[in-house]
Design a protein around this motif. Structure first.
Motif, PDB file in Angstrom:
ATOM      1  N   LEU A 242      15.088  -0.539 -36.267  1.00 28.91           N
ATOM      2  CA  LEU A 242      15.674  -1.828 -35.902  1.00 28.91           C
ATOM      3  C   LEU A 242      14.654  -2.737 -35.225  1.00 28.91           C
ATOM      4  O   LEU A 242      14.579  -3.942 -35.504  1.00 28.91           O
ATOM      5  CB  LEU A 242      16.866  -1.611 -34.966  1.00 28.91           C
ATOM      6  CG  LEU A 242      18.232  -1.380 -35.618  1.00 28.91           C
ATOM      7  CD1 LEU A 242      19.282  -1.143 -34.550  1.00 28.91           C
ATOM      8  CD2 LEU A 242      18.626  -2.565 -36.480  1.00 28.91           C
ATOM      9  N   MET A 275      17.927  -7.734 -32.779  1.00 30.33           N
ATOM     10  CA  MET A 275      17.537  -6.451 -33.356  1.00 30.33           C
ATOM     11  C   MET A 275      16.493  -5.746 -32.493  1.00 30.33           C
ATOM     12  O   MET A 275      16.548  -4.517 -32.320  1.00 30.33           O
ATOM     13  CB  MET A 275      17.011  -6.650 -34.772  1.00 30.33           C
ATOM     14  CG  MET A 275      18.081  -7.079 -35.766  1.00 30.33           C
ATOM     15  SD  MET A 275      17.477  -7.327 -37.445  1.00 30.33           S
ATOM     16  CE  MET A 275      17.199  -5.642 -37.956  1.00 30.33           C
ATOM     17  N   GLY A 279      17.181  -2.265 -30.736  1.00 27.53           N
ATOM     18  CA  GLY A 279      16.245  -1.183 -31.039  1.00 27.53           C
ATOM     19  C   GLY A 279      15.673  -0.562 -29.780  1.00 27.53           C
ATOM     20  O   GLY A 279      15.569   0.669 -29.664  1.00 27.53           O
TER      21      GLY A 279
END
Length: 333
Positions: A242, A275, A279
């Motif tokens: 991610l 993202m 992540g």
């Protein structure tokens, strides 16, 4: 050397006599063979039939708890009854009882601690092509995740040494087959396999109503158990994927921005930031989960030692009672 063959049952009055008749009572290298029935809330005459057939031990659930709970109760009862080797088989006579000596031989020879019977599913006539495909695919996934070479991971015909049975902790409520192999692989329990035969189909499976339903629940079990033992790998890998996808989208925005077209791609910048944050959070979650996993290992090791001590005390108490009865008998005589 004592062998206990455990058979989980749910309304098996018709198939149980055939299954038990097929089980050998004398095996080379084994001094005593006993049969244990785990009745999972049967509403028919399973218990009555089992008693008439001379079954040695019966564990009974007043209400259906599922195959995983029945298997777990069978292991616990077998250990308390002093089993050195435990064989699990199905009550529908799917597996050939005559293959039990072959199944336990590697354990007797101390080559392995856990043996799985390989049905050679590609050769089973009543298995549909799609079922054979999913059997191969699922077994390959489990082999990879467990780091074992078991070809038939869903086989319920399997044998455990006493020590291996003590180390197994089933947490799934669905089935034990996949979970115990993944556990064994990560606990460094030596797992082997032998080819076995199967009998003609006597009834439909009661474990699942459709292949899709079985695959769905099996996938959940595999993901759950693997994550339990390898949380860092699961969460950090997901987080890195991610994070770098977010970086890639951010670079894309930067290129458009430098070309003077940044205003039309603000959503890319927002997505990139989201993202990357998610992540990073997954990576941190992986670190926390790894600490919990290490704590779980310590708890499981403690549980193993406690169970071992408890069973030793039970064995010593039984031995003491037997000696007392023997002494009393001699005095009377």
């Amino acid at each position: 050397m004592k062998l206990i063959i455990q058979i989980p049952c749910l309304n098996e009055e018709k198939t149980l006599p055939i299954t038990i008749k097929d089980i050998p009572r004398k095996i080379e290298g084994i001094s005593k063979v006993e049969i244990l029935i785990i009745d999972d809330g049967s509403s028919d005459r399973t218990i009555e039939v089992a008693r008439k057939l001379g079954v040695d031990h019966i564990v009974r659930f007043p209400k259906n708890k599922g195959l995983a709970e029945a298997f777990k109760a069978g292991l616990d009862a077998s250990l308390r009854l002093g089993a050195d080797i435990i064989v699990n088989t199905d009550a529908d006579n799917q597996y050939k009882g005559s293959d039990i000596p072959k199944l336990i031989k590697p354990i007797l020879e101390k080559k392995y601690e856990m043996i799985i019977g390989d049905r050679k599913t590609d050769t089973i006539a009543h298995f549909s092509p799609i079922k054979k495909f999913f059997q191969r695919f699922g077994s390959k996934v489990v082999r990879t995740l467990s780091q074992t070479d078991v070809p038939d991971t869903t086989s319920g015909f399997r044998a455990y040494s006493r020590d291996a049975a003590l180390r197994i902790n089933v947490v799934s409520e669905f089935t034990y087959t996949l979970e115990t192999i993944i556990q064994a692989g990560h606990k460094k329990i030596s797992v082997g396999h032998v080819e076995i035969g199967t009998n003609a189909k006597l009834r439909e499976s009661r474990l699942f109503k459709s292949i899709y339903g079985y695959m769905k629940r099996s996938a959940k079990t595999i993901i759950r158990i693997y994550t339990m033992y390898r949380p860092m790998k699961v969460f950090v890998t997901s987080g890195l994927i991610l994070f770098f996808l977010g970086v890639g989208i951010g670079v894309r925005f930067l290129i458009y921005y430098l070309l003077g077209d940044g205003n039309g791609h603000i959503q890319s910048l927002i997505l990139s930031a989201a993202m990357m944050i998610i992540g990073f959070q997954l990576g941190m979650l992986g670190l926390i989960a790894d600490l919990i996993s290490n704590n779980r290992k310590l708890v499981e090791e403690t549980l193993y030692r406690v169970r071992k001590i408890e069973l030793q005390q039970v064995s010593q108490l039984d031995e003491g009672l037997n000696q007392t009865v023997l002494a009393s008998t001699k005095q009377i005589s």
